[in-house]
Scaffold this active site. Structure first.
Site, PDB file in Angstrom:
ATOM      1  N   LYS A  18       3.210  15.029 -10.760  1.00  0.00           N
ATOM      2  CA  LYS A  18       2.225  13.773 -10.213  1.00  0.00           C
ATOM      3  C   LYS A  18       0.831  14.309 -10.717  1.00  0.00           C
ATOM      4  CE  LYS A  18       5.830  12.297  -8.669  1.00  0.00           C
ATOM      5  NZ  LYS A  18       6.423  11.635  -9.715  1.00  0.00           N
ATOM      6  N   GLU A  60      -4.700  14.593  -0.508  1.00  0.00           N
ATOM      7  CA  GLU A  60      -5.459  13.180  -0.993  1.00  0.00           C
ATOM      8  C   GLU A  60      -5.919  12.634   0.617  1.00  0.00           C
ATOM      9  OE1 GLU A  60      -2.403  10.715  -2.579  1.00  0.00           O
ATOM     10  OE2 GLU A  60      -2.906  11.324  -4.422  1.00  0.00           O
ATOM     11  N   HIS A  70      11.759   6.538   2.999  1.00  0.00           N
ATOM     12  CA  HIS A  70      11.555   6.240   1.493  1.00  0.00           C
ATOM     13  C   HIS A  70      12.436   5.639   0.666  1.00  0.00           C
ATOM     14  CE1 HIS A  70       7.705   8.305   2.494  1.00  0.00           C
ATOM     15  NE2 HIS A  70       8.325   9.595   2.931  1.00  0.00           N
ATOM     16  N   ARG A 128      11.666   4.573 -15.379  1.00  0.00           N
ATOM     17  CA  ARG A 128      13.074   4.156 -15.609  1.00  0.00           C
ATOM     18  C   ARG A 128      13.186   2.628 -15.092  1.00  0.00           C
ATOM     19  NH1 ARG A 128      12.652   6.410 -10.241  1.00  0.00           N
ATOM     20  NH2 ARG A 128      12.866   4.864  -8.928  1.00  0.00           N
TER      21      ARG A 128
HETATM   22  C1  MV4 Z   1       0.559   8.288   0.556  1.00  0.00           C
HETATM   23  C2  MV4 Z   1       0.664   7.620   1.735  1.00  0.00           C
HETATM   24  C3  MV4 Z   1      -0.557   7.371   2.257  1.00  0.00           C
HETATM   25  N1  MV4 Z   1      -1.764   8.182   1.817  1.00  0.00           N
HETATM   26  N2  MV4 Z   1      -0.453   8.786  -0.128  1.00  0.00           N
HETATM   27  C4  MV4 Z   1       5.512   7.962  -0.309  1.00  0.00           C
HETATM   28  C5  MV4 Z   1       6.194   8.039  -1.356  1.00  0.00           C
HETATM   29  C6  MV4 Z   1       5.338   8.353  -2.449  1.00  0.00           C
HETATM   30  N3  MV4 Z   1       5.522   7.500  -3.535  1.00  0.00           N
HETATM   31  C7  MV4 Z   1       4.022   8.438  -1.990  1.00  0.00           C
HETATM   32  N4  MV4 Z   1       3.995   7.979  -0.415  1.00  0.00           N
HETATM   33  C8  MV4 Z   1       2.932   7.763   0.173  1.00  0.00           C
HETATM   34  N5  MV4 Z   1       1.924   8.330  -0.306  1.00  0.00           N
HETATM   35  C9  MV4 Z   1      -1.623   8.511   0.463  1.00  0.00           C
HETATM   36  N6  MV4 Z   1      -2.734   9.049   0.182  1.00  0.00           N
HETATM   37  C10 MV4 Z   1       2.052   6.948   2.212  1.00  0.00           C
HETATM   38  C11 MV4 Z   1       2.905   7.041   1.542  1.00  0.00           C
HETATM   39  C12 MV4 Z   1       3.881   6.408   2.036  1.00  0.00           C
HETATM   40  C13 MV4 Z   1       4.650   5.313   1.350  1.00  0.00           C
HETATM   41  C14 MV4 Z   1       4.097   4.753   0.251  1.00  0.00           C
HETATM   42  C15 MV4 Z   1       4.817   3.859  -0.133  1.00  0.00           C
HETATM   43  C16 MV4 Z   1       5.981   3.313   0.346  1.00  0.00           C
HETATM   44  C17 MV4 Z   1       6.358   3.588   1.621  1.00  0.00           C
HETATM   45  C18 MV4 Z   1       5.868   4.783   2.310  1.00  0.00           C
HETATM   46  C19 MV4 Z   1       6.141   5.361   3.380  1.00  0.00           C
HETATM   47  C20 MV4 Z   1       5.567   6.376   3.880  1.00  0.00           C
HETATM   48  C21 MV4 Z   1       4.526   7.011   3.028  1.00  0.00           C
END
Ligand code: MV4
Length: 497
Positions: free
Chosen positions: A118, A202, A237, A294
């Site tokens: 990441k 973040e 997720h 992917r």
């Molecule tokens: C975040 C966020 C809020 N703020 N980053 C979840 C999976 C990973 N791809 C990153 N994720 C998140 N990152 C910041 N700075 C909230 C999530 C997140 C989320 C993101 C996309 C779809 C569903 C989610 C469910 C919970 C948290």
């Protein structure tokens, strides 16, 4: 240019079948690999040749790089498609396949390596004009310094593991008093889970929408995007409902995000199919989260709105062909929605359910597509992903697509295992989804297991029906979802009467 004549599919279930269908249409022979649990699986029957590669656990079968490559050589395959999951984002495997003189249907090992980490991904895309969530671009080692940064960003903040992804290794910190403790836990968790303790911070976006862009690159430096998918409806997720396009993007914002997605792909010298994940904040600011290197589960919604076959495109690009279109050639046609049909019980926290498909009849009709991996009478192996099928619909507008999805779910007959179909029906009828005003908290905000729960005792069923009639009579203004759902979703219960 190196033509592919025989393709080994290093996967199982619906995606193995999906890939084979496109290969067959292109005149390419197909080779399946399978575990002992999958002897009678459809992907084994559908392939031109099939080889057993080991016992049921993935670690002894679908993850065995050596055995898969051995089968490729023995069968005379000239390429390997990894599907999603398993070895699809394993850069060592991609490298090994190439070193053995075979074609890997996917990006370079180098792109995977950059995007798999990441922090490396953030670092790479930051130089290409891609917006990042306010935070750190390098691993935090000094707690005092990190606290200073957190204070500037403002609480709550999120600690993420660089080697994590898909929600693994994330921790919310509410205030400065908790910072040190949470930070230490995050580092120790990341070390034990990924063997890499690098973490970064973040700003925590509280109510984000998950919007991703499908991108495609060729080996000649051309990259385009195939528009967006909205995937905000998730639990743990894992996505359950996806659609294309997102109903909140204006043409201007779509163009801006699409350009950022193309830039992110270019930052990794990316070729083949990939996905750029963004989060969209309530104020419509968008930020790059990560890239998936992917083909994704939800790729069919993009196929429906673009008219393209993404697997064929992947194969042609792996052969060395140029992208057959430019960005200007591409347009969105209509609206597509996908519901993942998983062997899970939405009334039991979406936990996997096991069993045999006593009844399995798929819906049909205009604009209805089912990508499945099972048929009636089959038992779902417990060792793997519980995805049974993907139900995808396409219509002129989002409203029509939602109505078509409801009809298709009504026509889908499954008994013997609990599935997410009833949940999909609930989503299609929910005001928040229909209006487009929802985010990643949809399930926690609006869903209660009781909405799908109907007692299987006939007497209790009668009581429930009587209750529903009462509710309908009592209130013309507000017939709640609870009432309507409780009488209509009994058919998605495990053992339907
Ligand atoms: C975040 C966020 C809020 N703020 N980053 C979840 C999976 C990973 N791809 C990153 N994720 C998140 N990152 C910041 N700075 C909230 C999530 C997140 C989320 C993101 C996309 C779809 C569903 C989610 C469910 C919970 C948290």
């Amino acid at each position: 240019m190196k033509k592919i004549h025989k393709l080994l599919i290093a996967n199982r279930g619906e995606i193995a079948l999906r890939i084979m269908r496109s290969a067959k249409e292109m005149g390419i022979k197909t080779v399946a690999v399978f575990s002992e649990a999958d002897r009678n699986a459809l992907h084994v029957r559908f392939a031109d040749e099939a080889y057993c590669i080991g016992p049921p656990p993935s670690s002894e079968s679908y993850l065995r790089k050596d055995k898969i490559i051995e089968v490729a050589k023995k069968s005379g395959a000239d390429a390997i498609h990894p599907g999603y999951g398993f070895l699809s984002e394993n850069e060592e495997f991609a490298d090994l396949v190439k070193k053995e003189g075979l074609i890997f249907i996917g990006p370079s090992a180098k792109s995977m390596e950059t995007m798999g980490d990441k922090l490396a991904a953030k670092e790479a895309v930051s130089k290409f004009n891609v917006p990042l969530v306010p935070g750190t671009k390098t691993a935090i080692t000094d707690i005092a310094e990190a606290k200073g940064i957190a204070k500037k960003i403002g609480y709550p903040i999120l600690i993420k593991a660089s080697a994590g992804g898909g929600g693994k290794g994330m921790r919310v910190v509410e205030n400065e008093a908790d910072f040190q403790n949470q930070m230490e836990r995050a580092i120790s968790e990341a070390t034990s889970a990924f063997g890499d303790g690098a973490v970064f911070i973040e700003k925590y976006i509280m109510k984000p929408r998950h919007i991703e862009f499908q991108i495609f690159g060729d080996q000649h430096g051309n990259v385009v995007h195939l528009f967006d998918r909205e995937c905000s409806i998730q639990r743990r997720h894992q996505k359950v409902v996806e659609e294309a396009p997102s109903c909140v993007l204006t043409p201007e914002l779509r163009k801006k995000m699409g350009e950022a997605a193309v830039n992110a792909a270019k930052a990794a010298n990316y070729y083949n199919a990939g996905t750029i994940e963004f989060i969209l904040d309530e104020d419509m600011s968008f930020y790059f989260l990560e890239m998936n290197t992917r083909l994704q589960v939800e790729h069919p919604v993009t196929e429906m709105i673009t008219g393209l076959d993404l697997v064929k495109l992947q194969i042609k690009i792996a052969e060395g062909e140029k992208l057959p279109f430019t960005q200007e050639d591409l347009a969105i046609h209509g609206h597509a929605i996908e519901v993942r049909v998983c062997a899970e019980d939405p009334t039991n926290n979406f936990l996997p359910d096991i069993g045999t498909l006593q009844t399995y009849r798929v819906p049909q009709g205009h604009g209805v597509r089912v990508d499945g991996g099972f048929e009636e009478g089959m038992t779902i192996p417990v060792q793997y992903d519980p995805l049974l099928a993907k139900l995808v619909v396409h219509a002129e507008t989002r409203d029509l697509a939602m109505d078509k999805m409801k009809r298709a779910i009504d026509d889908f007959e499954i008994s013997g295992v609990a599935t997410t179909l009833g949940f999909g029906h609930f989503v299609m009828g929910h005001e928040a989804f229909r209006s487009g005003n929802f985010n990643t908290r949809f399930i926690e905000n609006y869903f209660k297991p009781e909405y799908l729960n109907v007692k299987e005792d006939p007497f209790e069923k009668l009581l429930a029906a009587a209750f529903a009639v009462e509710v309908i009579n009592a209130s013309k203004a507000e017939v709640s979802n609870e009432a309507t759902q409780s009488t209509t979703t009994s058919k998605w219960r495990k053992n339907r009467l």
